[in-house]
Design an enzyme around this catalytic site. Structure first.
Site, PDB file in Angstrom:
ATOM      1  N   ASP A   1       0.881  -1.157   0.000  1.00  0.00           N
ATOM      2  CA  ASP A   1       0.000   0.000   0.000  1.00  0.00           C
ATOM      3  C   ASP A   1       0.926   1.216   0.000  1.00  0.00           C
ATOM      4  O   ASP A   1       2.107   1.116   0.318  1.00  0.00           O
ATOM      5  CB  ASP A   1      -0.936  -0.027   1.217  1.00  0.00           C
ATOM      6  CG  ASP A   1      -2.145   0.873   0.989  1.00  0.00           C
ATOM      7  OD1 ASP A   1      -3.180   0.668   1.635  1.00  0.00           O
ATOM      8  OD2 ASP A   1      -2.056   1.775   0.132  1.00  0.00           O
TER       9      ASP A   1
HETATM   10  C1  GLC Z   1      -4.222   4.336  -0.296  1.00  0.00           C
HETATM   11  C2  GLC Z   1      -5.135   3.139  -0.101  1.00  0.00           C
HETATM   12  C3  GLC Z   1      -5.075   2.145  -1.224  1.00  0.00           C
HETATM   13  C4  GLC Z   1      -4.828   2.891  -2.524  1.00  0.00           C
HETATM   14  C5  GLC Z   1      -3.432   3.461  -2.456  1.00  0.00           C
HETATM   15  C6  GLC Z   1      -3.116   4.351  -3.672  1.00  0.00           C
HETATM   16  O1  GLC Z   1      -3.673   4.759   0.897  1.00  0.00           O
HETATM   17  O2  GLC Z   1      -5.037   2.444   1.140  1.00  0.00           O
HETATM   18  O3  GLC Z   1      -6.306   1.418  -1.246  1.00  0.00           O
HETATM   19  O4  GLC Z   1      -4.957   2.018  -3.640  1.00  0.00           O
HETATM   20  O5  GLC Z   1      -3.186   4.195  -1.262  1.00  0.00           O
HETATM   21  O6  GLC Z   1      -3.878   5.515  -3.601  1.00  0.00           O
END
Ligand code: GLC
Length: 751
Positions: free
Chosen positions: A229
């Site tokens: 993430d």
């Molecule tokens: C965010 C989310 C994730 C997302 C990623 C990119 O913090 O937790 O679901 O795809 O970062 O934005």
């Protein structure tokens, strides 16, 4: 690219180049290595619509895209084919934007109704989540675009998500929080899996080798890329060693350098890096080979699909005296600012810049334009939770002059989002006060809700009907208008239980956590697994949803009465539309284990089918169950286990409305399993395993009991005077029964 080319490329890459592939170029792209013909690929949110942010301008406004219904509404459709179609459309829009990986679906289990991202996830149940996510993923990937199954694992609330340590026992993790990932990884083969922010039992998911290697790679044999993430990586070299292939976003070279340093110090073997790079290059070249530059999609048909999808997820929760559908020649008071400015999605990384938004007021006005009359009152200020007496008074007076009052209420902008959870299950006070005031006019009152997770409804007895749009995407306005006026029959079913109050919810005493720990003390008793086991009546149960027609569950039949091995159990169920209008029903199948084993839910969803029926029409659907559908995760065994016994197949219209049942006897198939016996195993435990018991009695028959004539230890044990004593207690009772005799007995029992 053929495997041998990738191996060849890896051989020609420098250590620095290989390390550089393991983190992003910027927020959304991977690094290219032009001299080796390695392109950059783009990843982009989000699960219910593209959120493409220009990597060069980084403008806060994403490119316009179709805002499909968020997962909470899609899941309430229980419609596999629909999820597949939405997946295809998302894949098309990804191709048009040259996005190689769409960062979705989110399948985290809804443990608490306060979860800020519940709108973005499917359900409290892993089986339903997995079935729908599978269709979504195969749809997107059929368009040559990858997906990212997220967030692996146990990201079930937003509270302190980048630091919190989620502490849960292994059976709970396996049966509830990993189970949907397990199913989807095998059935849909997502090109990437995204690890979660949080720690799991002490270690960040991004560097948790139990999660990323033991489970995902070794046990589930997942071949794809694991991406972090965003900013979820703590120590990049530890993450690489644990099985994380790609750190996102770019870490300014810090992560890459940590990898190089760790390899130079021989703390990580270059093979580990090469395996990661091989997975990354396989993904990158696959996307490159399937990309369709200047691809165009039909925006109008996507909007129509968004509308159809929203309609399928809309859930009718109450409809006394057939208050709904309304008649188009009525005078209808439309009350609530959400009717004019619908809440179509939640906040955070999933937020889409919609192509167009249908608002319910306009859509309803169009539908009654020739024959009826619409009067509108905002009733509350969208920007304030506080009741506004004048606005309420005006709304009530409009209601008095109308045949029906339709109140649009719900969670407004900013109330549910990524990064934070809700602090209450209640609607804004202004909405509750408005509903009460309008209901008191005695005009037939219908409440239309828009919320991504359960809300309390203290006013429910005062109103005639409640219909839940969840969060329905850009076309929800035309979908709800069509349903309110009976052009379509609602067929949604709740994918998350609505408790009467937060205190009813099983996580209530263990949410939020403290000292940076979140203990899942409720264990596997999540959602209906808890309410059903405790016989607690929620406001609305899992799987609940009404229709404008009625269905009769006519018959159930099984093709066998017992399962002794890997046979398939086929269950036929016949239902009939006994009403006057066409409708769709979601037939749900639950497995109820014998009550003998303590730590098991009293029923679990193991099948569902949605069927459309004309008035008077009957339909028979079949469900196929395998032995694994009767298993539970036995931690002592470190594996799934099927307990022989008499199970019940339960079929119904919700988890609390079981209408047909049939028994099934599960016979022992695998060799009898027991934890290894030790000197401290209870004698009674040995006796409960027939094979072990006969070995023990045969062996112990050789040893007379001290001072008891010709009685042997076998007699002593058989007379069950010592079942609660450990095996070592025989040392005091048996003549010539020595430590080596005990060792010999244990060797026999554990052979
Ligand atoms: C965010 C989310 C994730 C997302 C990623 C990119 O913090 O937790 O679901 O795809 O970062 O934005």
């Amino acid at each position: 690219m053929m495997d041998r080319n990738i191996d060849e490329i890896i051989r020609q890459l420098t250590l620095e180049e290989k390390a550089s592939l393991c983190s992003g170029l910027d927020r959304w792209r991977t690094k290219p290595i032009p001299r080796m013909g390695i392109p950059s690929i783009t990843m982009s949110d989000g699960p219910h619509g593209l959120r493409v942010i220009d990597p060069d301008t980084n403008s806060p406004t994403p490119h316009p895209a179709t805002c499909f219904p968020p997962a909470v509404n899609l899941a309430s459709s229980w419609n596999r084919e629909l999820l597949h179609r939405v997946g295809i459309a998302l894949g098309e829009e990804s191709q048009a934007e040259s996005v190689g990986v769409l960062l979705g679906p989110g399948i985290n289990i809804k443990r608490t109704p306060l979860g800020g991202r519940n709108f973005e996830f499917f359900s409290e149940d892993p089986y339903l989540s997995a079935a729908l996510a599978t269709e979504y993923i195969t749809g997107v990937q059929s368009q040559g675009v990858g997906t990212s199954l997220k967030h692996f694992a146990a990201n079930n609330q937003e509270w302190r998500r980048l630091s919190v340590d989620v502490i849960a026992d292994e059976q709970t993790l396996q049966e509830i929080y990993l189970s949907a990932f397990d199913r989807v990884v095998h059935t849909a083969k997502p090109w990437t899996v995204m690890c979660s922010y949080n720690r799991v039992n002490g270690t960040y998911a991004s560097e948790n080798s139990w999660l990323l290697t033991d489970i995902l790679r070794d046990a589930w044999e997942y071949p794809g890329v694991v991406v972090s993430d965003w900013e979820a990586v703590d120590e990049r070299d530890h993450a690489l060693a644990a099985g994380l292939d790609l750190e996102m976003p770019a870490s300014g070279g810090i992560g890459d350098q940590k990898i190089v340093d760790a390899l130079r110090r021989h703390e990580i073997s270059e093979d580990v890096l090469n395996e990661s790079v091989k997975r990354l290059l396989t993904l990158i070249f696959r996307i490159q080979s399937l990309s369709k530059p200047s691809y165009h999609f039909d925006a109008a048909s996507h909007h129509q699909l968004a509308r159809d999808a929203a309609a399928e997820g809309i859930t009718l929760l109450k409809n006394d005296q057939q208050a709904l559908p309304l008649s188009p020649n009525m005078r209808i008071a439309i009350i609530g600012a959400l009717a004019q400015t619908p809440q179509i999605q939640g906040g955070g990384s999933a937020r889409v810049n919609p192509m167009q938004v249908d608002n319910p007021l306009e859509a309803l006005s169009k539908l009654v334009a020739d024959t009826g009359e619409i009067a509108y009152e905002p009733g509350y200020d969208l920007k304030s939770a506080q009741p506004n007496p004048e606005m309420i008074a005006r709304a009530a007076s409009q209601a008095r002059m109308s045949d029906a009052a339709v109140i649009f209420a719900g969670l407004t902008e900013g109330m549910e989002s990524e990064s934070y959870d809700r602090s209450t299950m209640d609607l804004p006070a202004a909405h509750g006060a408005l509903i009460r005031a309008v209901a008191q006019t005695k005009t037939k009152t219908i409440v239309v809700l828009s919320n991504g997770s359960p809300v309390t409804m203290p006013w429910i007895a005062d109103v005639a009907a409640v219909i839940e749009t969840h969060l329905g995407g850009e076309a929800v306005g035309s979908a709800i208008a069509s349903i309110l006026l009976g052009d379509e029959n609602p067929s949604g079913k709740l994918a998350e239980t609505y408790p009467l109050a937060l205190e009813q919810n099983p996580s209530y005493l263990n949410y939020p956590g403290h000292d940076n720990e979140m203990l899942y003390r409720e264990g596997l008793y999540v959602g209906y697994r808890y309410y059903d086991a405790k016989q607690i009546s929620p406001l609305f149960p899992f799987g609940f949803g009404l229709s404008y027609t009625t269905f009769r569950y006519c018959a159930i039949n099984a093709d066998r009465t017992e399962l002794s091995g890997d046979e398939t159990l086929t269950i036929g169920v016949t239902i009939k539309n006994t009403g006057r209008v066409a409708g769709k029903e979601v037939v749900q199948l639950y497995v109820a284990p014998p009550g003998t084993h303590s730590f098991r839910p009293i029923r679990e969803l193991k099948g569902f089918e949605k069927v459309a029926l004309a008035p008077g029409q009957k339909s028979t659907m079949t469900f196929a169950l395998k032995r694994s559908d009767f298993s539970y995760y036995r931690t002592a065994k470190q594996d799934w286990h099927v307990e022989p016994g008499l199970y019940e197949i339960q079929v119904g219209s919700s988890s609390r409305d079981i209408l047909l049942t049939t028994p099934i006897h599960i016979l022992a198939a695998e060799p009898e399993w027991h934890p290894p016996f030790t000197r401290n195993s209870l004698i009674g435990d040995v006796l409960t395993h027939p094979a072990a018991a006969s070995k023990a009695l045969t062996y112990l028959a050789k040893f007379p009991v001290k001072g008891a004539g010709n009685q042997t230890l076998a007699d002593l044990v058989q007379q069950s005077r010592v079942p609660t004593r450990p095996l070592r207690s025989l040392l005091y009772r048996g003549a010539a029964f020595t430590r080596s005799s005990l060792e010999e007995l244990l060797a026999l029992l554990n052979a």
